[in-house]
Design an enzyme around this catalytic site. Structure first.
Site, mmCIF file in Angstrom:
data_model
loop_
_atom_site.group_PDB
_atom_site.id
_atom_site.type_symbol
_atom_site.label_atom_id
_atom_site.label_comp_id
_atom_site.label_asym_id
_atom_site.label_seq_id
_atom_site.Cartn_x
_atom_site.Cartn_y
_atom_site.Cartn_z
ATOM 1 N N LEU A 32 0.934 -1.256 -0.088
ATOM 2 C CA LEU A 32 -0.100 0.018 0.066
ATOM 3 C C LEU A 32 0.896 1.104 -0.093
ATOM 4 C CD1 LEU A 32 -2.844 -0.415 2.662
ATOM 5 C CD2 LEU A 32 -3.026 -0.142 0.305
ATOM 6 N N ASP A 33 0.600 2.214 -0.779
ATOM 7 C CA ASP A 33 1.380 3.549 -0.717
ATOM 8 C C ASP A 33 1.571 4.252 0.668
ATOM 9 O OD1 ASP A 33 1.885 3.335 -3.340
ATOM 10 O OD2 ASP A 33 0.186 4.391 -3.875
ATOM 11 N N TYR A 34 2.496 4.810 0.782
ATOM 12 C CA TYR A 34 2.784 5.574 1.942
ATOM 13 C C TYR A 34 1.477 6.464 2.606
ATOM 14 C CZ TYR A 34 5.337 8.756 5.231
ATOM 15 O OH TYR A 34 5.675 9.589 6.348
#
Length: 200
Positions: free
Chosen positions: A41-43
């Site tokens: 998952l992106d930051y």
């Protein structure tokens, strides 16, 4: 048997256990020796992240060939229109090519903890929520899709990966499931047996 960890990844946390820049990592919220994430998952995204120390299980979950559907709750800038939802259902053309048709529907705000920091209501006085299910895994795909139809993403929460769901996990909480056992055992983030028993 295989062990699977279901984690609610908080906002502004990396989907890895180390970082040379001092940013928050999975090591801040979970102890899972030998495990690594199935996908990422992106930051700046939140929600369900699956981890395991079983490489074949990771492959079955994460490899694009298996096309595990992923469901997201998306808070959008503005009140999304029916036409925009229909465009997402048909598929849209991004810079890296057309997307596959998605499942999309307008929803009420989900019962989930506020983001920290919260969306600023002065900067974003009008928002709406969308549930979007895709089977692709392009870079920042959901954000690009909603921007393409005119409704930029403000908050992105992954609610499900295939049969596994975020459920009532709070940010930073996790549970463990033992797969291929007669009665999968679920534990809390502190490793104590839970009353909940779930099957994938």
């Amino acid at each position: 048997m295989s062990t699977l960890y279901l984690l609610h990844k908080p906002y502004r946390m990396l989907s890895q256990f180390t970082d040379s820049q001092g940013r928050a990592t999975l090591a801040d919220v979970i102890t899972a020796p030998g495990a690594y994430a199935a996908g990422r998952l992106d930051y700046d995204s939140e929600g369900l992240l699956l981890l395991s120390d079983d490489g074949s299980l990771i492959h079955r979950i994460a490899h694009p060939r298996h096309k595990q559907p992923k469901t997201y709750w998306v808070q959008l800038e503005g009140n999304i229109s029916d036409e925009a939802i229909n465009q997402l259902k048909r598929g849209v053309t991004l810079k890296d090519g057309p997307t596959q048709p998605a499942k999309a529907r307008r929803i009420e705000a989900p019962a989930i903890a506020p983001r920290d920091p919260a969306i600023d209501p002065k900067r974003h006085p009008s928002t709406s929520w969308l549930e979007l299910t895709i089977s692709e895994g392009r870079n920042r795909q959901v954000r690009r899709m909603t921007a393409h139809v005119g409704f930029p993403t403000l908050r992105l929460i992954r609610a499900a990966i295939g049969p596994w769901q975020l459920g009532d996990l709070a940010p930073g909480e996790w549970r463990k499931e033992t797969l291929h056992a007669p009665r999968p055992v679920t534990t809390t983030k502190r490793g104590q047996p839970s009353k909940r028993r779930r099957t994938p």
